[in-house]
Design an enzyme around this catalytic site. Structure first.
Site, PDB file in Angstrom:
ATOM      1  N   ARG A  78      18.586 -12.792   6.869  1.00 56.35           N
ATOM      2  CA  ARG A  78      19.986 -12.546   6.494  1.00 56.35           C
ATOM      3  C   ARG A  78      20.642 -13.896   6.261  1.00 56.35           C
ATOM      4  O   ARG A  78      20.156 -14.933   6.715  1.00 56.35           O
ATOM      5  CB  ARG A  78      20.716 -11.756   7.569  1.00 56.35           C
ATOM      6  CG  ARG A  78      20.750 -12.450   8.902  1.00 56.35           C
ATOM      7  CD  ARG A  78      21.476 -11.632   9.969  1.00 56.35           C
ATOM      8  NE  ARG A  78      21.394 -12.238  11.272  1.00 56.35           N
ATOM      9  CZ  ARG A  78      21.983 -13.370  11.650  1.00 56.35           C
ATOM     10  NH1 ARG A  78      22.742 -14.032  10.804  1.00 56.35           N
ATOM     11  NH2 ARG A  78      21.839 -13.849  12.870  1.00 56.35           N
ATOM     12  N   HIS A 110       0.849  -1.196   0.000  1.00 50.17           N
ATOM     13  CA  HIS A 110       0.000   0.000   0.000  1.00 50.17           C
ATOM     14  C   HIS A 110       0.880   1.239   0.000  1.00 50.17           C
ATOM     15  O   HIS A 110       2.026   1.199   0.433  1.00 50.17           O
ATOM     16  CB  HIS A 110      -0.915   0.000   1.222  1.00 50.17           C
ATOM     17  CG  HIS A 110      -1.866  -1.152   1.222  1.00 50.17           C
ATOM     18  ND1 HIS A 110      -3.103  -1.083   0.654  1.00 50.17           N
ATOM     19  CD2 HIS A 110      -1.738  -2.407   1.694  1.00 50.17           C
ATOM     20  CE1 HIS A 110      -3.720  -2.245   0.788  1.00 50.17           C
ATOM     21  NE2 HIS A 110      -2.902  -3.080   1.412  1.00 50.17           N
ATOM     22  N   ALA A 168      12.331 -21.022   9.477  1.00 52.79           N
ATOM     23  CA  ALA A 168      11.001 -20.801  10.038  1.00 52.79           C
ATOM     24  C   ALA A 168      10.894 -19.411  10.660  1.00 52.79           C
ATOM     25  O   ALA A 168      11.811 -18.941  11.325  1.00 52.79           O
ATOM     26  CB  ALA A 168      10.702 -21.865  11.087  1.00 52.79           C
TER      27      ALA A 168
END
Length: 166
Positions: free
Chosen positions: A153, A85, A133
């Site tokens: 990272r 947005h 995860a």
């Protein structure tokens, strides 16, 4: 002596068969919903190779296309989002001002996107890369690279042929 009418046994048998069939149909529908991906936007912009496993992923196609290549696979609760947005507008305009394209995501061959990872386009996850995860991917991930964290990272790299068929 019980008072039975002709056909009661047949009616009970039919009722039991119908109840069992309905129960089975409901169980299958719930399983399909539990394991099926959720797609927001134009489904024609989603390209998932038949060998890929996406489980219950959420795909947002508002602002681009999503491609999931051969043998890529997801843990549960993965979100792949192309939509964004405009933060420079307010109120209703912020809600509805969404670019129509340009934020494509490609998940490369054999990539593993682990449970509850969030992948934000535009980006490319390279072949055989791993997203840990709970990670948030905001940029490209090189092939044979393990990334994790928020934002994701590089954690390590993977030997291109560690005994597999890459």
């Amino acid at each position: 002596m019980t008072d039975t009418r002709p056909g009661d046994d047949i009616a009970a048998l039919i009722e039991a068969k119908v109840a069992a069939a309905v129960e089975q149909a409901v169980r299958e529908a719930v399983d399909r919903l539990r394991w099926a991906p959720r797609v927001y936007g134009d489904e024609r912009k989603l390209h998932v190779h038949p060998t890929a496993v996406v489980n219950d992923a959420l795909f947002n196609l508002s602002s681009g296309e999503i491609t999931v290549e051969e043998y890529a696979f997801f843990g549960h609760g993965v979100s792949v989002l192309t939509g964004t947005h405009d933060i420079t507008v307010f109120d209703r305009a912020r809600q509805v001002t969404v670019p129509k394209s340009g934020r494509d995501v490609v998940i490369g061959r054999g990539a593993w996107i682990s449970t509850n990872a969030l992948v934000l386009g535009p980006c490319r996850i390279g072949e055989h890369a791993v997203v840990a995860a709970g990670s948030v991917v905001l940029a490209d991930v090189e092939p044979f690279t393990v990334v994790g964290g928020t934002p994701a990272r590089v954690l390590s790299t993977i030997s291109e042929r560690p005994g597999g068929t890459a």
